[in-house]
Each structure stands twice: as C-alpha cells, then as structure tokens.
Design a protein around this motif. Structure first.
Motif, PDB file in Angstrom:
ATOM      1  N   ILE A 198       0.842  -1.211   0.000  1.00  0.00           N
ATOM      2  CA  ILE A 198       0.000   0.000   0.000  1.00  0.00           C
ATOM      3  C   ILE A 198       0.874   1.257   0.000  1.00  0.00           C
ATOM      4  N   ALA A 199       1.966   1.209   0.758  1.00  0.00           N
ATOM      5  CA  ALA A 199       2.871   2.358   0.791  1.00  0.00           C
ATOM      6  C   ALA A 199       3.454   2.630  -0.590  1.00  0.00           C
ATOM      7  N   ALA A 200       3.796   1.561  -1.317  1.00  0.00           N
ATOM      8  CA  ALA A 200       4.351   1.735  -2.662  1.00  0.00           C
ATOM      9  C   ALA A 200       3.320   2.358  -3.596  1.00  0.00           C
ATOM     10  N   ILE A 201       2.071   1.942  -3.477  1.00  0.00           N
ATOM     11  CA  ILE A 201       1.006   2.511  -4.310  1.00  0.00           C
ATOM     12  C   ILE A 201       0.820   3.998  -4.004  1.00  0.00           C
ATOM     13  N   GLU A 202       0.975   4.351  -2.730  1.00  0.00           N
ATOM     14  CA  GLU A 202       0.768   5.741  -2.304  1.00  0.00           C
ATOM     15  C   GLU A 202       2.036   6.581  -2.393  1.00  0.00           C
ATOM     16  N   GLY A 203       3.140   5.976  -2.855  1.00  0.00           N
ATOM     17  CA  GLY A 203       4.369   6.720  -3.039  1.00  0.00           C
ATOM     18  C   GLY A 203       5.112   7.071  -1.769  1.00  0.00           C
ATOM     19  N   ARG A 204       5.003   6.203  -0.757  1.00  0.00           N
ATOM     20  CA  ARG A 204       5.707   6.439   0.495  1.00  0.00           C
ATOM     21  C   ARG A 204       6.392   5.152   0.938  1.00  0.00           C
ATOM     22  N   GLU A 205       7.091   5.205   2.068  1.00  0.00           N
ATOM     23  CA  GLU A 205       7.772   4.028   2.600  1.00  0.00           C
ATOM     24  C   GLU A 205       6.893   3.329   3.630  1.00  0.00           C
ATOM     25  N   GLY A 206       6.878   2.005   3.603  1.00  0.00           N
ATOM     26  CA  GLY A 206       6.161   1.247   4.609  1.00  0.00           C
ATOM     27  C   GLY A 206       6.918   1.234   5.923  1.00  0.00           C
ATOM     28  N   THR A 207       6.234   0.830   6.984  1.00  0.00           N
ATOM     29  CA  THR A 207       6.850   0.845   8.317  1.00  0.00           C
ATOM     30  C   THR A 207       6.834  -0.512   9.019  1.00  0.00           C
ATOM     31  N   GLU A 208       5.986  -1.436   8.590  1.00  0.00           N
ATOM     32  CA  GLU A 208       5.881  -2.721   9.273  1.00  0.00           C
ATOM     33  C   GLU A 208       7.122  -3.577   9.043  1.00  0.00           C
ATOM     34  N   VAL A 209       7.457  -4.401  10.034  1.00  0.00           N
ATOM     35  CA  VAL A 209       8.664  -5.235   9.980  1.00  0.00           C
ATOM     36  C   VAL A 209       8.315  -6.668  10.392  1.00  0.00           C
ATOM     37  N   TYR A 210       8.827  -7.635   9.645  1.00  0.00           N
ATOM     38  CA  TYR A 210       8.700  -9.050  10.012  1.00  0.00           C
ATOM     39  C   TYR A 210       9.949  -9.445  10.808  1.00  0.00           C
ATOM     40  N   ASP A 211       9.739  -9.985  11.998  1.00  0.00           N
ATOM     41  CA  ASP A 211      10.867 -10.298  12.882  1.00  0.00           C
ATOM     42  C   ASP A 211      11.245 -11.775  12.863  1.00  0.00           C
ATOM     43  N   GLY A 212      10.712 -12.505  11.886  1.00  0.00           N
ATOM     44  CA  GLY A 212      11.045 -13.923  11.780  1.00  0.00           C
ATOM     45  C   GLY A 212      10.145 -14.838  12.583  1.00  0.00           C
TER      46      GLY A 212
END
Length: 356
Positions: free
Chosen positions: A281-295
C-alpha cells in the motif's frame, strides 16, 4: 469439485483468478507468462508459490514405494499420508528398527520430522511392538532443532525415551528390497579435525523419507533467487524485515519461497502478510512502509499423543510465547496439543478469509 472452485470460494469480490501456472517471470519487463500462453503485466508482484519436493534426489526412491516394504513419506499428499500410516502402523504392532530422516535443505515445518518420530515412538510403546523396537533419528547437522534451547530439550526427550540420534546424516539412497538406507555422514577426522564425509548404511523396518525441498523452477531459473546463499534451493532474494526483493523492489515474496532465515510455517505467513500489505500500500501511495517481520515462526511440536510443546521463536532464536502466563513453551502440555488439533483449523480458515 474442481480445485479452481475451491480457490474461488475464498477469493473476495473484484479478484480475478487466472487458473494457470506461472511459466516465467520477467522482472525487467514486469510480466508473468502463464502455461496457457498469457502474458500478464504487473506493477507490483507477490510471489507465493510454496516449494517443491525433490524426491528424485534420493537414489532408489520413488513415491509409488510409499506404504510398501516399510517406507513412509508424508509430505507428498493425503494418499501418501494414508499409505505411510499403513507402513508405520505395521511397525508399531510388530516392532523392529524405525529410521526417521530430515533433509539438509530448508523445509516447511522443520519440526515435522521430530513430530512423526515422537508420535510413532509413543504409539509403538503402547502397542504390540512394546519392548520389541528401536527408534533412530538422522539429523541433518549437529543439532536436533534450529533453536538451541529447543534442540537441547529434544535431545533430553530423546535420551529419556531411548531414541538414538545420528548427527550430520543425510539420506542419499534407499535399497527397498534389502531394507537398507544409505547416508552421507559427516564426522571430524580424529587427527586433523577436518570434516570427512563417508557413506554409512543403516538397516530399517520402517523408514520415514522427507526429501530435499526447493523453490519452484519458475523462481530458480529466472533470476529471483539469492546468488550467494541457498544456491541449491533457490529461495527468493528478499529483505528479511520487509520481504521485498533486494534487486526488484516491485516484487515481494510470501511463505515458504521467501529467502529468510526462519519462517516456513503457516503461522509465519500470518505475520508476513500484514508486513507485505503495509509496504504494498505504501508503494502505491508513493511512500515508505513501516511494518517489519521479525522472523516469527511457530511449531506446535507434538511429543506424544495428547501432548505437545508450543514452540514460538524469532530470527534471533528468542522464544516469543504468545501465552506466556498460560503455556510454558518447553513443557509437554495437553493444552498445546488441543491448540494444534482444534484451534489451528479455525485460524487457517480465518487467514484464508483475510480475517486473521
């Protein structure tokens, strides 16, 4: 019912199902070619094809052998699971030598080889084979589980139950007629300490085969894989925190095919999806995402019929229990078994509907 109908039952409105396999991915032209001859353009692409089972890597083995001559192989599908049970149940009634294996590659649900070992041992100990059998487990390296504290717990359970562990033993061939399994065994040279690989043959009355597992060919052959690690397996080259491709930022990977240190479980996918969604969604809106997968990875490790340990961990091998005040992760508990047997099905269904 046609498998396509099963899939469409879970798809939300507005999603078009293309009932064809992906034959090629061109990350430069941003197109996916299908086996039916279509060329589908994309702006953003999520690859989630799972993995493939490389049964051909084991000399002398073929799936039509499953259920015969004491050979089991659970991974290939429901019918093979049923055939496996025929061979395993014969062993639990008659006894003999049970030989359980684990491949050298990354694999879906890395605890599964241990679960099968524990269950067959438990059933045999209470059946006709009681006192007439022995269990051997061939580990792929010098550990029984990727998380050290869990590996030590499994080692203790093996010792308590008389299960013999063979470390750094990789199944390479099966002689079904003679009931012999050949392993490539790695041991240090007693003088130099250098690793020495030799073939070792072990007899069996029941053999559980889990083959090497790799990314599908459409991934491995088209430049999406890591070039400097997992080169024999082909997992997608992604950032371990965002699951975004390191060379093609329009591409994300989900599930087993993602080239990350942990995460080949359904529970992992549950935590991966919101991360990919956020960055998509961030890419579609032209911004950086914030969520992180910690494994995050979860393994309900069945140790007996009616008992399991709910093992949850992250990239750093930290135990991250979801219910720390209720479920002790390294204890064999009935409630952990109940969650595995009852609660997870509802969770999987919720995941399919995008509600978990």
């Amino acid at each position: 019912m046609n498998p396509t109908d099963w899939t469409t039952d879970w798809l939300p409105a507005g999603v078009t199902l293309v009932a064809e396999n992906a034959a090629a991915i061109d990350p430069i032209a941003k197109t996916v070619a299908t086996t039916g001859g279509q060329s589908l353009p994309y702006d953003l692409l999520i690859v989630a094809p799972g993995l493939v089972l490389d049964h051909d890597a084991i000399e002398g083995f073929a799936l039509d052998m499953v259920g015969q001559n004491g050979i089991g192989a659970l991974y290939a599908g429901p019918q093979y699971a049923a055939n496996t049970w025929e061979a395993a149940s014969k062993f639990t009634e008659e006894g003999g030598i049970g030989l359980f294996t684990r491949p050298a590659t990354e694999m879906k649900c890395a605890g599964a080889p241990l679960k099968h070992t524990f269950l067959i041992d438990d059933i045999a100990s209470r059946g006709g084979a009681a006192g007439k059998y022995e269990i051997h487990y061939a580990a792929n390296n010098n550990s029984l589980f990727g998380v050290p504290i869990v590996s030590e717990k499994v080692r203790m359970l093996f010792e308590d139950r008389g299960i013999k562990a063979h470390y750094s033993h990789l199944l390479k061939a099966v002689d079904a007629g003679r009931k012999l399994a050949t392993f490539a065994a790695t041991k240090p040279d007693p003088v130099t300490g250098a690793a020495v690989v030799s073939d070792i043959k072990l007899p069996y009355d029941y053999l559980h085969v889990i083959p090497p597992q790799r990314a599908p060919e459409v991934i491995r052959q088209l430049g999406l894989s890591w070039a400097d690690k997992w080169t024999d397996q082909g997992w997608v080259e992604v950032d371990m925190k965002t699951l975004r491709h390191l060379r093609y930022p329009e591409i994300f990977a989900l599930g087993d095919v993602a080239g990350v240190p942990k995460g080949k479980t359904a529970a992992s996918v549950k935590w991966m999806v919101p991360v990919v969604e956020d960055h998509l969604i961030a890419a579609i809106e032209g911004r950086e995402g914030t969520e992180v997968y910690d494994g995050y990875t979860s393994c309900p490790l069945i140790t007996r019929v009616g008992r399991a340990m709910l093992i949850e961990f992250d990239y750093h091998n930290n135990l991250v229990p979801s219910f720390p005040s209720i479920i002790a992760p390294l204890e064999e508990l009935w409630i952990s078994w109940l969650m595995k047997e009852v609660a997870l099905k509802a969770t999987y269904n919720a995941m399919l509907r995008g509600k978990a």
